[in-house]
Design a protein around this motif. Sequence first.
Motif, PDB file in Angstrom:
ATOM      1  N   ALA A  27       0.831  -1.207   0.000  1.00 46.07           N
ATOM      2  CA  ALA A  27       0.000   0.000   0.000  1.00 46.07           C
ATOM      3  C   ALA A  27       0.866   1.258   0.000  1.00 46.07           C
ATOM      4  N   ALA A  30       2.293   1.527  -3.421  1.00 43.36           N
ATOM      5  CA  ALA A  30       1.250   1.890  -4.392  1.00 43.36           C
ATOM      6  C   ALA A  30       0.925   3.371  -4.331  1.00 43.36           C
ATOM      7  N   VAL A  31       0.836   3.915  -3.122  1.00 40.54           N
ATOM      8  CA  VAL A  31       0.552   5.346  -2.987  1.00 40.54           C
ATOM      9  C   VAL A  31       1.738   6.166  -3.482  1.00 40.54           C
ATOM     10  N   ASP A  37      -6.689   3.880  -8.325  1.00 38.55           N
ATOM     11  CA  ASP A  37      -7.534   3.802  -7.138  1.00 38.55           C
ATOM     12  C   ASP A  37      -8.019   2.383  -6.854  1.00 38.55           C
ATOM     13  N   GLN A  40      -5.299   0.573  -4.938  1.00 37.99           N
ATOM     14  CA  GLN A  40      -5.211   1.101  -3.580  1.00 37.99           C
ATOM     15  C   GLN A  40      -6.400   0.618  -2.742  1.00 37.99           C
ATOM     16  N   ARG A  41      -7.578   0.581  -3.331  1.00 35.30           N
ATOM     17  CA  ARG A  41      -8.759   0.086  -2.617  1.00 35.30           C
ATOM     18  C   ARG A  41      -8.608  -1.393  -2.286  1.00 35.30           C
ATOM     19  N   ALA A 114      -5.344   9.235  -0.095  1.00 35.57           N
ATOM     20  CA  ALA A 114      -4.374   8.144   0.006  1.00 35.57           C
ATOM     21  C   ALA A 114      -3.554   8.231   1.286  1.00 35.57           C
ATOM     22  N   LEU A 117      -4.611   5.748   3.855  1.00 40.89           N
ATOM     23  CA  LEU A 117      -4.096   4.401   3.604  1.00 40.89           C
ATOM     24  C   LEU A 117      -2.655   4.276   4.074  1.00 40.89           C
TER      25      LEU A 117
END
Length: 145
Positions: A27, A30-31, A37, A40-41, A114, A117
């Motif tokens: 995560a 990814a960010v 999205d 990330q979800r 983000a 997250l």
Amino acid sequence: GRDLWLSPMLAVVLVAQAAAAGAAALAIVAVARDADDGLQRFLALSLLAAIAVIAASTAMEYSHATHGTRQARAAIRNLLRGPFATMFWWGAVVAGMIAPAALLAVSLATDGPAALLVAAAVLSLGGLFAAEHTFVKAGQSVPLS
């Protein structure tokens, strides 16, 4: 081996912790890489699911019903109410499970930024460290015989 570490729930806890660590690390990446999205979800949902499994299996792990020896019960007492309690409750439970789960729930429900997250991922990784640190220390805190 130490009696605390002979729990039948240990394998479940370790697999869930590995899933959480992987989802948290991915995560963050990814960010940082501005992934779409959907990814990330998916990572947020994966991390939330792993935290839920960790919470449930940790509760079972530290119930007195799963540990038949006096040494294991003494180690659990040291972990939950003794010298390791502060780090366990505030580090592993609050910072490692409750706070990241709340951040992830808000992020998923509101399609939040983000940064939520990333914060949840960092907190969960810190909580995993606290959980493992206290687990090892508590297991070593009682005599072998």
